[in-house]
Scaffold this motif. Structure first.
Motif, PDB file in Angstrom:
ATOM      1  N   LEU A  10       0.827  -1.212   0.000  1.00 42.45           N
ATOM      2  CA  LEU A  10       0.000   0.000   0.000  1.00 42.45           C
ATOM      3  C   LEU A  10       0.861   1.262   0.000  1.00 42.45           C
ATOM      4  O   LEU A  10       0.535   2.243  -0.666  1.00 42.45           O
ATOM      5  N   ALA A  11       1.974   1.239   0.725  1.00 42.02           N
ATOM      6  CA  ALA A  11       2.878   2.394   0.754  1.00 42.02           C
ATOM      7  C   ALA A  11       3.475   2.634  -0.632  1.00 42.02           C
ATOM      8  O   ALA A  11       3.626   3.784  -1.060  1.00 42.02           O
ATOM      9  N   ARG A  12       3.801   1.565  -1.346  1.00 41.22           N
ATOM     10  CA  ARG A  12       4.309   1.710  -2.727  1.00 41.22           C
ATOM     11  C   ARG A  12       3.212   2.245  -3.643  1.00 41.22           C
ATOM     12  O   ARG A  12       3.460   3.112  -4.476  1.00 41.22           O
ATOM     13  N   GLU A  13       2.008   1.734  -3.498  1.00 40.32           N
ATOM     14  CA  GLU A  13       0.871   2.199  -4.303  1.00 40.32           C
ATOM     15  C   GLU A  13       0.577   3.673  -4.044  1.00 40.32           C
ATOM     16  O   GLU A  13       0.192   4.401  -4.942  1.00 40.32           O
ATOM     17  N   ALA A  14       0.762   4.115  -2.800  1.00 40.35           N
ATOM     18  CA  ALA A  14       0.479   5.505  -2.424  1.00 40.35           C
ATOM     19  C   ALA A  14       1.393   6.491  -3.144  1.00 40.35           C
ATOM     20  O   ALA A  14       1.084   7.674  -3.224  1.00 40.35           O
ATOM     21  N   GLN A  15       2.522   6.006  -3.678  1.00 43.62           N
ATOM     22  CA  GLN A  15       3.424   6.877  -4.437  1.00 43.62           C
ATOM     23  C   GLN A  15       2.769   7.367  -5.725  1.00 43.62           C
ATOM     24  O   GLN A  15       3.066   8.452  -6.196  1.00 43.62           O
ATOM     25  N   SER A  16       1.872   6.556  -6.295  1.00 47.66           N
ATOM     26  CA  SER A  16       1.343   6.867  -7.622  1.00 47.66           C
ATOM     27  C   SER A  16      -0.171   7.049  -7.686  1.00 47.66           C
ATOM     28  O   SER A  16      -0.698   7.404  -8.734  1.00 47.66           O
ATOM     29  N   ARG A  17      -0.874   6.799  -6.593  1.00 49.41           N
ATOM     30  CA  ARG A  17      -2.335   6.972  -6.617  1.00 49.41           C
ATOM     31  C   ARG A  17      -2.858   7.201  -5.193  1.00 49.41           C
ATOM     32  O   ARG A  17      -2.175   6.913  -4.217  1.00 49.41           O
ATOM     33  N   TRP A  18      -4.096   7.726  -5.126  1.00 51.97           N
ATOM     34  CA  TRP A  18      -4.771   7.830  -3.834  1.00 51.97           C
ATOM     35  C   TRP A  18      -5.196   6.437  -3.413  1.00 51.97           C
ATOM     36  O   TRP A  18      -5.578   5.621  -4.248  1.00 51.97           O
ATOM     37  N   LEU A  19      -5.136   6.165  -2.133  1.00 51.97           N
ATOM     38  CA  LEU A  19      -5.592   4.875  -1.624  1.00 51.97           C
ATOM     39  C   LEU A  19      -7.118   4.831  -1.618  1.00 51.97           C
ATOM     40  O   LEU A  19      -7.778   5.857  -1.431  1.00 51.97           O
ATOM     41  N   LYS A  20      -7.664   3.641  -1.806  1.00 48.97           N
ATOM     42  CA  LYS A  20      -9.111   3.453  -1.787  1.00 48.97           C
ATOM     43  C   LYS A  20      -9.583   3.460  -0.338  1.00 48.97           C
ATOM     44  O   LYS A  20      -8.815   3.126   0.576  1.00 48.97           O
ATOM     45  N   PRO A  21     -10.859   3.810  -0.102  1.00 55.60           N
ATOM     46  CA  PRO A  21     -11.370   3.848   1.280  1.00 55.60           C
ATOM     47  C   PRO A  21     -11.146   2.560   2.060  1.00 55.60           C
ATOM     48  O   PRO A  21     -10.783   2.610   3.237  1.00 55.60           O
ATOM     49  N   ALA A  22     -11.317   1.402   1.431  1.00 59.05           N
ATOM     50  CA  ALA A  22     -11.102   0.129   2.146  1.00 59.05           C
ATOM     51  C   ALA A  22      -9.637  -0.026   2.557  1.00 59.05           C
ATOM     52  O   ALA A  22      -9.339  -0.561   3.635  1.00 59.05           O
ATOM     53  N   GLU A  23      -8.717   0.456   1.721  1.00 53.74           N
ATOM     54  CA  GLU A  23      -7.290   0.379   2.043  1.00 53.74           C
ATOM     55  C   GLU A  23      -6.944   1.320   3.192  1.00 53.74           C
ATOM     56  O   GLU A  23      -6.186   0.959   4.103  1.00 53.74           O
ATOM     57  N   VAL A  24      -7.513   2.518   3.160  1.00 54.08           N
ATOM     58  CA  VAL A  24      -7.297   3.482   4.248  1.00 54.08           C
ATOM     59  C   VAL A  24      -7.837   2.915   5.559  1.00 54.08           C
ATOM     60  O   VAL A  24      -7.173   2.971   6.598  1.00 54.08           O
ATOM     61  N   LEU A  25      -9.030   2.348   5.509  1.00 48.77           N
ATOM     62  CA  LEU A  25      -9.632   1.768   6.715  1.00 48.77           C
ATOM     63  C   LEU A  25      -8.763   0.647   7.269  1.00 48.77           C
ATOM     64  O   LEU A  25      -8.572   0.557   8.484  1.00 48.77           O
ATOM     65  N   PHE A  26      -8.207  -0.187   6.399  1.00 48.55           N
ATOM     66  CA  PHE A  26      -7.325  -1.265   6.840  1.00 48.55           C
ATOM     67  C   PHE A  26      -6.125  -0.704   7.609  1.00 48.55           C
ATOM     68  O   PHE A  26      -5.779  -1.191   8.685  1.00 48.55           O
ATOM     69  N   ILE A  27      -5.503   0.339   7.068  1.00 52.27           N
ATOM     70  CA  ILE A  27      -4.337   0.943   7.735  1.00 52.27           C
ATOM     71  C   ILE A  27      -4.746   1.529   9.082  1.00 52.27           C
ATOM     72  O   ILE A  27      -4.071   1.329  10.099  1.00 52.27           O
ATOM     73  N   LEU A  28      -5.873   2.250   9.118  1.00 51.56           N
ATOM     74  CA  LEU A  28      -6.325   2.873  10.370  1.00 51.56           C
ATOM     75  C   LEU A  28      -6.695   1.825  11.427  1.00 51.56           C
ATOM     76  O   LEU A  28      -6.395   1.998  12.604  1.00 51.56           O
ATOM     77  N   GLN A  29      -7.314   0.741  11.011  1.00 53.00           N
ATOM     78  CA  GLN A  29      -7.706  -0.306  11.967  1.00 53.00           C
ATOM     79  C   GLN A  29      -6.506  -1.070  12.502  1.00 53.00           C
ATOM     80  O   GLN A  29      -6.556  -1.616  13.596  1.00 53.00           O
ATOM     81  N   ASN A  30      -5.435  -1.131  11.728  1.00 53.31           N
ATOM     82  CA  ASN A  30      -4.246  -1.887  12.122  1.00 53.31           C
ATOM     83  C   ASN A  30      -3.075  -0.967  12.457  1.00 53.31           C
ATOM     84  O   ASN A  30      -1.923  -1.332  12.258  1.00 53.31           O
ATOM     85  N   TYR A  31      -3.381   0.204  12.982  1.00 49.85           N
ATOM     86  CA  TYR A  31      -2.333   1.194  13.251  1.00 49.85           C
ATOM     87  C   TYR A  31      -1.306   0.696  14.266  1.00 49.85           C
ATOM     88  O   TYR A  31      -0.154   1.122  14.239  1.00 49.85           O
ATOM     89  N   GLU A  32      -1.691  -0.215  15.174  1.00 48.23           N
ATOM     90  CA  GLU A  32      -0.755  -0.689  16.197  1.00 48.23           C
ATOM     91  C   GLU A  32       0.413  -1.460  15.590  1.00 48.23           C
ATOM     92  O   GLU A  32       1.475  -1.523  16.174  1.00 48.23           O
TER      93      GLU A  32
END
Length: 130
Positions: A10-32
């Protein structure tokens, strides 16, 4: 929710596009599982992703970039939306455009769930007109 995401991918993908809402939610839910940023970055580049705890770092928006301001010139002109994951609203998204370069944008995301609303994902992107 979904477990098929890999944060490094996802971090590599973020270099070239906006993340999708489901991807953002995954990162936020697994922030620990990921490193929170404890200091505000200065002039982050396009494609940068940062996780903040806004209870600890209140001024995470003071990043050194100049953002378009409201007509009163005192505050940054941030738009906001609520993003859906599946059929339910799950994420707040605040976005700002650069003052000198309107194609440079910052998006800040956090969950609507009050238990997790203190965790913020900030994504910077330079959108070139095609």
């Amino acid at each position: 929710m979904q477990t098929g995401y890999d944060i490094k991918h996802l971090a590599r993908e973020a270099q070239s596009r906006w993340l999708k809402p489901a991807e953002v939610l995954f990162i936020l839910q697994n922030y620990e599982e990921h490193q929170l940023t404890h200091q505000v970055p200065q002039k982050p580049s396009s494609g940068s992703l940062y996780l903040f705890n806004k209870r600890v770092l209140k001024f995470f928006r003071k990043d050194g970039h100049s953002w378009r301001r409201r007509k009163d010139q005192r505050t940054v002109n941030e738009g906001h939306e609520r993003l859906k994951v599946g059929n339910a609203e799950a994420i707040n998204c605040y976005y700002a455009h650069g003052e000198q370069n309107p194609n440079f944008q910052r998006r800040s995301y956090w969950m609507l769930d009050p238990a997790y609303e203190h965790i913020v994902l900030v994504h910077y992107r330079d959108i070139e007109e095609v």
